[in-house]
Design a protein around this motif. Sequence first.
Motif, PDB file in Angstrom:
ATOM      1  N   THR A 196       0.828  -1.208   0.000  1.00 51.47           N
ATOM      2  CA  THR A 196       0.000   0.000   0.000  1.00 51.47           C
ATOM      3  C   THR A 196       0.863   1.260   0.000  1.00 51.47           C
ATOM      4  O   THR A 196       0.609   2.200  -0.768  1.00 51.47           O
ATOM      5  CB  THR A 196      -0.931   0.001   1.230  1.00 51.47           C
TER       6      THR A 196
ATOM      7  N   THR B  35      -3.638  -5.199  -5.556  1.00 50.99           N
ATOM      8  CA  THR B  35      -3.811  -3.738  -5.498  1.00 50.99           C
ATOM      9  C   THR B  35      -5.112  -3.275  -6.126  1.00 50.99           C
ATOM     10  O   THR B  35      -5.338  -2.074  -6.237  1.00 50.99           O
ATOM     11  CB  THR B  35      -2.645  -3.030  -6.210  1.00 50.99           C
TER      12      THR B  35
ATOM     13  N   LEU C 202      -7.027  -0.735  -4.169  1.00 50.13           N
ATOM     14  CA  LEU C 202      -6.359   0.563  -4.120  1.00 50.13           C
ATOM     15  C   LEU C 202      -6.424   1.304  -5.452  1.00 50.13           C
ATOM     16  O   LEU C 202      -6.551   2.528  -5.492  1.00 50.13           O
ATOM     17  CB  LEU C 202      -4.894   0.373  -3.721  1.00 50.13           C
TER      18      LEU C 202
ATOM     19  N   ALA D 262      -6.956   3.832   0.928  1.00 49.04           N
ATOM     20  CA  ALA D 262      -5.613   3.677   1.491  1.00 49.04           C
ATOM     21  C   ALA D 262      -5.645   3.769   3.017  1.00 49.04           C
ATOM     22  O   ALA D 262      -4.956   3.013   3.717  1.00 49.04           O
ATOM     23  CB  ALA D 262      -4.678   4.731   0.914  1.00 49.04           C
TER      24      ALA D 262
END
Length: 511
Positions: A139, A303, A306, A326
């Motif tokens: 992250t 991911t 995100l 996040a």
Amino acid sequence: MSLTAIGLVITATIGIGLFGLRISRTTSDFYVASRAVTPRWNASAISGEYLSAASFLGVAGLVLVNGADMLWFSVGYTVGYLMLLVLIAAPLRRSGAYTLPDFAETRFESAVVRRICSFLVAGIGTLYLLPQLSGAGLTFHAVTGAPPAVGAAIVAVIVVINVAAGGMRSITFVQAFQYWLKLTALAVPVFVILIAWRSMDHPVGLLDSLHGVGSEWAEPLSHAGGRDHPLYATYSLLLALCFGTMGLPHVLVRFYTNPDGRAARRTTVVVLALLAVFYVFPPLYAVLGRSFAPDLIGTSPDTVVLELPGRIFAGTTGDLLGALVAAGAFAAFLSTSSGLTVAIAGVIDQDLLRSRLHRLTGGDYLAVNSFRIAAVLAIVVPYLAFTLTKSVSLADTVGLAFAVAASTFCPLLVLGIWWRRMSVTGAAAGLLVGGVAAIAAVLVNVIGPPAGGWPKALCAQPAAWTMPLAFVTVIVVSKLTPTKVPRGTARSMVRLHTPEAVDVDRGLPPI
């Protein structure tokens, strides 16, 4: 903007944690929050620490790549609490122990069984901490471009501050806050994305992947993602998740914080509801990712949660939603890492540090200070292991931790609570056989998994053979060693199964 959001989460986490320092003074505060946590607070805290990097990022990534079969992760994570509720929640609370090794020594009256449990708690906790640190690094790298080790180090430092400051009482408030932050961080972007999708002039077909090329992604028990023997893998995964939950040290310690067994059962019911709500959202990110970010399938599927807001919205909207996600991701890493660190630190403190410091200081060393030293050791070792290992699938790694827990502590707890003829030798043999088998499969899977076929499937999902092996070992060895049944078994069973309103020592309700 995402960096600012992460900073706010870190600040709030430290602030709430330092508040716990004002009300944490005794050993009981640090280990079990003085057994005074109400079911609602405890349920939010349990959900906060249970919903880890695998839940927040990994489930969506697995469903994105492997399809419908990975939905069993969400089901298994939730059903595991139902198994825990039915089989062990209230008796475990009545045992009066602080940690899993405490329970093992009380039930089996054996220092050897306790030491084996201590080693397994540290091993399972470390294995579970690795994906938390990996997710934090992933992250932080996605947000800032910094090396993953930096994000992992930030999480490690904050966890040590919180745990060392106030122990279990402190992180209870932190984890309860973080559950609601994680739920908000997942739910709000999904709703905004779906509203935007419906308003498009030429909307992307979210369900196009269900038909035509790549349609096996949506078919259960398919070979999507290159999986071998999907039927075996699915059943093995379910066994690990459903029965491994009761063997996770950071989950079990939470049931010692309830005032009584009835509160422990109520806590578990509320946890089931909170988990069910949360797990609606990760699969939605996977479906959206198939349409809006298919390139992540072959690069970095973990991911997708995100990346998705920024792929769909340009400008401020995308930045705000990305910052919220996040922040939620960092909350996931912090909350789970805190719970694991408390569980590991408790074992290190009681079984390693306390006795040594007692000898060195003549008994004047405060127990709380030794717990703080243990907390530092509990996070430093996994961090060093993280720096030496390559990036792995978050949910897959957590699944292996569940497999080890299901193959060791599940037989110990279920048979130890419900079968009075379980012997000390049987308990030790079950822990060793199940633990060695499961850990060997994990090491093979991490170091160099087989190329394919049954060897690969058996190592990737070992619970279907390691857990029955452990149960059979306990039963057979206990039958062969009836003289090794602890002398205090009858009294232990009465304590585990008698309502807490009854004083076991006197046989009367307490005055």
